[in-house]
Design a protein around this motif. Structure first.
Motif, PDB file in Angstrom:
ATOM      1  N   PHE A   1      45.032  41.408  38.764  1.00  0.00           N
ATOM      2  CA  PHE A   1      44.132  42.489  38.368  1.00  0.00           C
ATOM      3  C   PHE A   1      43.692  42.292  36.927  1.00  0.00           C
ATOM      4  O   PHE A   1      42.518  42.431  36.572  1.00  0.00           O
ATOM      5  CB  PHE A   1      44.828  43.848  38.506  1.00  0.00           C
ATOM      6  CG  PHE A   1      43.906  44.998  38.222  1.00  0.00           C
ATOM      7  CD1 PHE A   1      43.170  45.566  39.235  1.00  0.00           C
ATOM      8  CD2 PHE A   1      43.728  45.460  36.926  1.00  0.00           C
ATOM      9  CE1 PHE A   1      42.284  46.602  38.977  1.00  0.00           C
ATOM     10  CE2 PHE A   1      42.835  46.488  36.654  1.00  0.00           C
ATOM     11  CZ  PHE A   1      42.121  47.062  37.683  1.00  0.00           C
ATOM     12  N   ARG A   2      44.648  41.957  36.090  1.00  0.00           N
ATOM     13  CA  ARG A   2      44.415  41.877  34.666  1.00  0.00           C
ATOM     14  C   ARG A   2      43.353  40.835  34.298  1.00  0.00           C
ATOM     15  O   ARG A   2      42.544  41.046  33.394  1.00  0.00           O
ATOM     16  CB  ARG A   2      45.747  41.522  33.990  1.00  0.00           C
ATOM     17  CG  ARG A   2      45.819  41.983  32.572  1.00  0.00           C
ATOM     18  CD  ARG A   2      45.860  40.823  31.636  1.00  0.00           C
ATOM     19  NE  ARG A   2      45.399  41.238  30.344  1.00  0.00           N
ATOM     20  CZ  ARG A   2      46.154  41.350  29.269  1.00  0.00           C
ATOM     21  NH1 ARG A   2      47.422  41.060  29.326  1.00  0.00           N
ATOM     22  NH2 ARG A   2      45.626  41.720  28.132  1.00  0.00           N
ATOM     23  N   GLN A   3      43.385  39.712  34.995  1.00  0.00           N
ATOM     24  CA  GLN A   3      42.414  38.661  34.655  1.00  0.00           C
ATOM     25  C   GLN A   3      40.982  39.112  34.901  1.00  0.00           C
ATOM     26  O   GLN A   3      40.103  38.900  34.076  1.00  0.00           O
ATOM     27  CB  GLN A   3      42.744  37.372  35.413  1.00  0.00           C
ATOM     28  CG  GLN A   3      43.849  36.590  34.705  1.00  0.00           C
ATOM     29  CD  GLN A   3      44.579  35.631  35.604  1.00  0.00           C
ATOM     30  OE1 GLN A   3      44.109  35.299  36.683  1.00  0.00           O
ATOM     31  NE2 GLN A   3      45.747  35.174  35.159  1.00  0.00           N
ATOM     32  N   LYS A   4      40.770  39.768  36.043  1.00  0.00           N
ATOM     33  CA  LYS A   4      39.432  40.314  36.319  1.00  0.00           C
ATOM     34  C   LYS A   4      39.057  41.359  35.271  1.00  0.00           C
ATOM     35  O   LYS A   4      37.944  41.390  34.760  1.00  0.00           O
ATOM     36  CB  LYS A   4      39.424  41.032  37.680  1.00  0.00           C
ATOM     37  CG  LYS A   4      39.193  40.184  38.881  1.00  0.00           C
ATOM     38  CD  LYS A   4      39.120  41.047  40.151  1.00  0.00           C
ATOM     39  CE  LYS A   4      40.328  41.960  40.305  1.00  0.00           C
ATOM     40  NZ  LYS A   4      40.442  42.598  41.628  1.00  0.00           N
ATOM     41  N   ASP A   5      40.012  42.235  34.991  1.00  0.00           N
ATOM     42  CA  ASP A   5      39.737  43.339  34.077  1.00  0.00           C
ATOM     43  C   ASP A   5      39.436  42.834  32.668  1.00  0.00           C
ATOM     44  O   ASP A   5      38.582  43.387  31.973  1.00  0.00           O
ATOM     45  CB  ASP A   5      40.929  44.302  34.062  1.00  0.00           C
ATOM     46  CG  ASP A   5      40.615  45.566  33.281  1.00  0.00           C
ATOM     47  OD1 ASP A   5      39.668  46.261  33.677  1.00  0.00           O
ATOM     48  OD2 ASP A   5      41.294  45.844  32.284  1.00  0.00           O
ATOM     49  N   ALA A   6      40.132  41.770  32.248  1.00  0.00           N
ATOM     50  CA  ALA A   6      39.925  41.235  30.897  1.00  0.00           C
ATOM     51  C   ALA A   6      38.502  40.685  30.747  1.00  0.00           C
ATOM     52  O   ALA A   6      37.856  40.880  29.719  1.00  0.00           O
ATOM     53  CB  ALA A   6      40.952  40.151  30.599  1.00  0.00           C
ATOM     54  N   ASP A   7      38.007  40.010  31.772  1.00  0.00           N
ATOM     55  CA  ASP A   7      36.630  39.498  31.745  1.00  0.00           C
ATOM     56  C   ASP A   7      35.636  40.626  31.492  1.00  0.00           C
ATOM     57  O   ASP A   7      34.733  40.522  30.671  1.00  0.00           O
ATOM     58  CB  ASP A   7      36.278  38.890  33.118  1.00  0.00           C
ATOM     59  CG  ASP A   7      36.551  37.406  33.168  1.00  0.00           C
ATOM     60  OD1 ASP A   7      37.300  36.909  32.307  1.00  0.00           O
ATOM     61  OD2 ASP A   7      36.030  36.749  34.093  1.00  0.00           O
TER      62      ASP A   7
END
Lengths: 325, 325
Positions: free
Chosen positions: A303-309
């Motif tokens: 989740f975090r990787q998508k959210d960071a983008d």
């Protein structure tokens, strides 16, 4: 309901009491929740156990307090260099995080709800300047949990201390540094009188989620309308505490900035980059030891990787338009 | 309840319907809210008037839609280069913003509640690259409200178009550019097929607050428990919509990034700095013309300055630790 906070603790204990008052109002007195602060009925760190066993029906605290029993629960409060409040709420309410959290607590007969968030915390108070990673060597710092493990990897000496002991330990130089919360709580505790260097950001707690825990049997005994009332009250109060933290921290920062006996500064970049690398290493090591930890870690990271983008081109780009102070 | 959204409009109309369902559940069916989309009962832009006159009892929309009638209401939705969702919630719930909003709507017999937030929007879709302020000269862009006034000051040509006309106008080059919402709604509308340059951030809408409006007489007819249920449901749904927007935008961004027929880029710094200077100028001019506008502007600015100081050392510093993509 028992909490992990001292009696009258600003925002957090107050928020738990407001939550109870809202439920009383919505249910027209059908559901009356008595709120006890930490130690009044149950020691603060036994709240989860008490809710699990049904000694009490509800608790308020944060999931990382039970890291000894449920290590993977830490992802539902905060982890070093993890997501901020917006990312956490997005994960929990819309990205599968809350469902996973419920699975994790299910064997303990506890049902969790997000109920409050501190926002990005401060890095803490230090009795010396931190100019490089070398300055962390041997540093005795009050910093619990994963943050403490990371500090130890960096050569520091994490110390466990209850909140009530933090001020005097720092003031007497029993410790060299301490983290606490943010400007509002730190100012109230008078930490500016015990150390002169105030660093940011709170890399170890970037958006700590507070939790409501409900004993499963107590939950199941509620009719659907009262269940809906509890769930909505928790969600409303989740936002109320975050909004209040943001405002009170902004006001307290002005007070602290006006003092000429302290400095308020960012950690040097290389210190933060080192702490970040060690945080990643720490989480990976924990995951290798524990498949349950790994399962939640993997979900969090995906989740975090998508959210960071998205966060980079939205919140970050926008906040960077503001001129530096 | 009538809304300003098209039937089935993702997140926003869906959120209004979830809000009604939560109230039904909490009140055990005592309070049943029928939700009508824009145009089903009342034209979208007449929602405020309909709630004010008691034609309907509740509305869902955003305060800047009534800028013609209540110019100062725009501060309770969003203004160019204004606060993000965190700052807005902090101002509204804890910093006196909501009390001020209630005063502003009082003469209209309307009681407002925050009910949703889009988060930071995108800057929009352009059929040419924007490399400098010169590229805004004569640009025909669909951008309503204060954002449109700012674009006009910068030499552009703001165009008013209903949402339903945006796609075809851009596709047929009747307009050169359009703003819409964020990756999720923009992707669903297919705007990537009509223009190839997608810019960020949404300087004109950095954290748009959606509003529940309740007719004063309808509100006063509710017993205190149902009033508490409505207020808590609104606050819970305020957070739910923001959390959902964040997640859906993050997912849609991945889809858009995978396309090789569009570019996704930040506006050049000098363009943003120019738009910011013109935004400040626009707000000051409006304030000079209208004492009511000035009163809300002053309160907003006072809060905003404190909040920006804190936001810089908390959210901004923290988000800047993430490596650039």
């Amino acid at each position: 309901m028992v909490t992990t906070w001292p009696p009258g603790f600003p925002v957090l204990q107050e928020g738990a009491e407001r939550f109870a008052a809202n439920i009383r109002a919505m249910s027209n007195g059908r559901l009356e929740i008595k709120v006890y602060a930490g130690g009044e009925l149950i020691p603060a760190l036994q709240v989860f156990e008490a809710v699990s066993q049904g000694t009490v029906e509800m608790g308020h605290g944060s999931a990382y307090y039970w890291a000894g029993k449920v290590p993977e629960a830490q992802f539902f409060s905060t982890v070093p260099f993890g997501m901020t409040a917006l990312g956490m709420n997005s994960w929990l309410y819309d990205g599968g995080g809350l469902e996973l959290w419920r699975e994790v607590y299910k064997p303990f007969h506890v049902i969790p709800f997000p109920l409050g968030n501190t926002g990005v915390q401060m890095g803490g108070w230090f009795n010396k300047e931190i100019n490089s990673v070398d300055d962390l060597q041997g540093l005795k710092m009050r910093i619990p949990g994963l943050g403490g493990k990371v500090l130890a990897k960096a050569g520091g000496n994490p110390v466990l201390l209850a909140g009530s002991e933090v001020y005097s330990a720092l003031e007497r130089n029993t410790i060299d540094a301490t983290e606490w919360i943010g400007p509002y709580h730190d100012e109230r505790l008078g930490l500016y009188r015990a150390a002169e260097h105030y660093y940011y950001p709170g890399w170890h707690e970037p958006g700590t989620v507070l939790e409501l825990t409900v004993n499963e049997r107590a939950w199941n005994s509620l009719p659907p309308d009262l269940q809906a009332i509890v769930a909505n009250a928790a969600q409303a109060e989740n936002l109320a505490m975050l909004a209040e933290m943001e405002h009170k921290n902004a006001e307290a920062l002005q007070i602290l900035k006006a003092r000429d006996d302290i400095t308020i500064a960012p950690f040097p970049d290389d210190v933060l980059q080192r702490l970040k690398a060690l945080s990643d290493e720490t989480l990976v090591e924990e995951a290798e030891k524990n498949p349950k930890f790994k399962r939640v870690f993997d979900a969090y990271q995906a989740f975090r990787q998508k959210d960071a983008d998205w966060s980079q081109i939205s919140e970050r780009t926008y906040l960077n338009l503001e001129p530096a102070q």
